[in-house]
Enzyme design. Sequence first.
Site, PDB file in Angstrom:
ATOM      1  N   ALA A 291       0.783  -1.231   0.000  1.00 36.44           N
ATOM      2  CA  ALA A 291       0.000   0.000   0.000  1.00 36.44           C
ATOM      3  C   ALA A 291       0.815   1.282   0.000  1.00 36.44           C
ATOM      4  CB  ALA A 291      -0.924   0.008   1.221  1.00 36.44           C
ATOM      5  N   SER A 292       2.114   1.213   0.048  1.00 36.96           N
ATOM      6  CA  SER A 292       2.894   2.435   0.255  1.00 36.96           C
ATOM      7  C   SER A 292       3.167   3.234  -1.017  1.00 36.96           C
ATOM      8  CB  SER A 292       4.232   2.098   0.936  1.00 36.96           C
ATOM      9  OG  SER A 292       5.035   1.301   0.084  1.00 36.96           O
TER      10      SER A 292
ATOM     11  N   ASN B 209      -2.792  -6.633  -3.385  1.00 37.24           N
ATOM     12  CA  ASN B 209      -2.104  -5.858  -4.415  1.00 37.24           C
ATOM     13  C   ASN B 209      -0.598  -6.112  -4.451  1.00 37.24           C
ATOM     14  OD1 ASN B 209      -1.540  -3.377  -6.208  1.00 37.24           O
ATOM     15  ND2 ASN B 209      -0.429  -2.909  -4.324  1.00 37.24           N
TER      16      ASN B 209
ATOM     17  N   SER C  81      -2.003  -9.632 -13.348  1.00 40.95           N
ATOM     18  CA  SER C  81      -1.199  -9.003 -14.396  1.00 40.95           C
ATOM     19  C   SER C  81      -1.644  -9.518 -15.752  1.00 40.95           C
ATOM     20  CB  SER C  81       0.279  -9.337 -14.183  1.00 40.95           C
ATOM     21  OG  SER C  81       1.052  -8.992 -15.321  1.00 40.95           O
TER      22      SER C  81
ATOM     23  N   TYR D 225       7.296 -14.760 -13.046  1.00 41.04           N
ATOM     24  CA  TYR D 225       6.287 -13.802 -12.606  1.00 41.04           C
ATOM     25  C   TYR D 225       4.935 -14.110 -13.242  1.00 41.04           C
ATOM     26  CZ  TYR D 225       3.846  -9.290 -12.349  1.00 41.04           C
ATOM     27  OH  TYR D 225       2.911  -8.300 -12.157  1.00 41.04           O
TER      28      TYR D 225
ATOM     29  N   ALA E 104       3.314 -17.208 -11.723  1.00 46.13           N
ATOM     30  CA  ALA E 104       2.749 -16.950 -10.398  1.00 46.13           C
ATOM     31  C   ALA E 104       1.439 -16.183 -10.504  1.00 46.13           C
ATOM     32  CB  ALA E 104       3.752 -16.178  -9.544  1.00 46.13           C
TER      33      ALA E 104
END
Length: 268
Positions: free
Chosen positions: A15-16, A86, A144, A157, A160
């Site tokens: 979330a940052s 996320n 994605s 990636y 996954a």
Amino acid sequence: MDLQLAGRVAVVTGASKGIGLAVTSTLLAEGARVVATSRTRGPGLEALACPDLVHVPADLMDPAAPEEVVARAAETFGGLDILVNNAGGPPPGVTLPRGSFLDAGDEEWRAMFEFNLFSVVRAVRAAIPLMLERGGGAIVNVSSGNARQPSPINVDYGAAKAAMTNLGKALSVEFGSRGIRVNTVSPGPVRTPWWTDQGGVADMIAAQAGAGRDDALDKIAPEMMNLTTGRLADPQEIADAVALLASPRSASTTGADFAVDSGFLKEI
């Protein structure tokens, strides 16, 4: 449009910055109470500081972390209505894109799945009982375009994320009749720090093309990825889709996979 999120409790991972920060900001603006988790708080979350936002520092590579974050939502706000998975991308110490499938060994594959799949499995496992206590909830997984459009330079990636997309569909079938909706948002390339930071993907493309980073972001990457809109997406555009799927206004939407990808995925 009122998304009817006022007073609802959400957990947002990663979330940052980037998409996660945009999701957190959007949910807060809609009146939700948010437990935001990331390794560090960062200036973006600092700017959003308010009584309805709690930051829980956590490394989701730690198997205990997802459950601890979800538990914090129940302790602080009394329950859980929304889970936004996320956090994702290259785990610490891993750089994408790769040159070849052969560039990643077992440890790299394990790390990629730990961060992009197993952390999600653990968060969902902790969240579902809390949602059932409240009569239902909404889970939104950020996957994605590579989940459906394989890339040889991001193969671990993409694998996954494909598993994550499959997981969301299976969860939607099992828990839909009990009030829990599970949906997926699949971005294409987005102007996140993964692209825009020094040494990020834009700089890699610029170096290969012998061009500037602005050209790489604005022209070379969109052309290379055949983006219909001609540009990378903005994090807010992903956050808007996530917020709608988290909302009761999407009460009959579950098991869906929304491509918010600038036209990256062309197949039916």
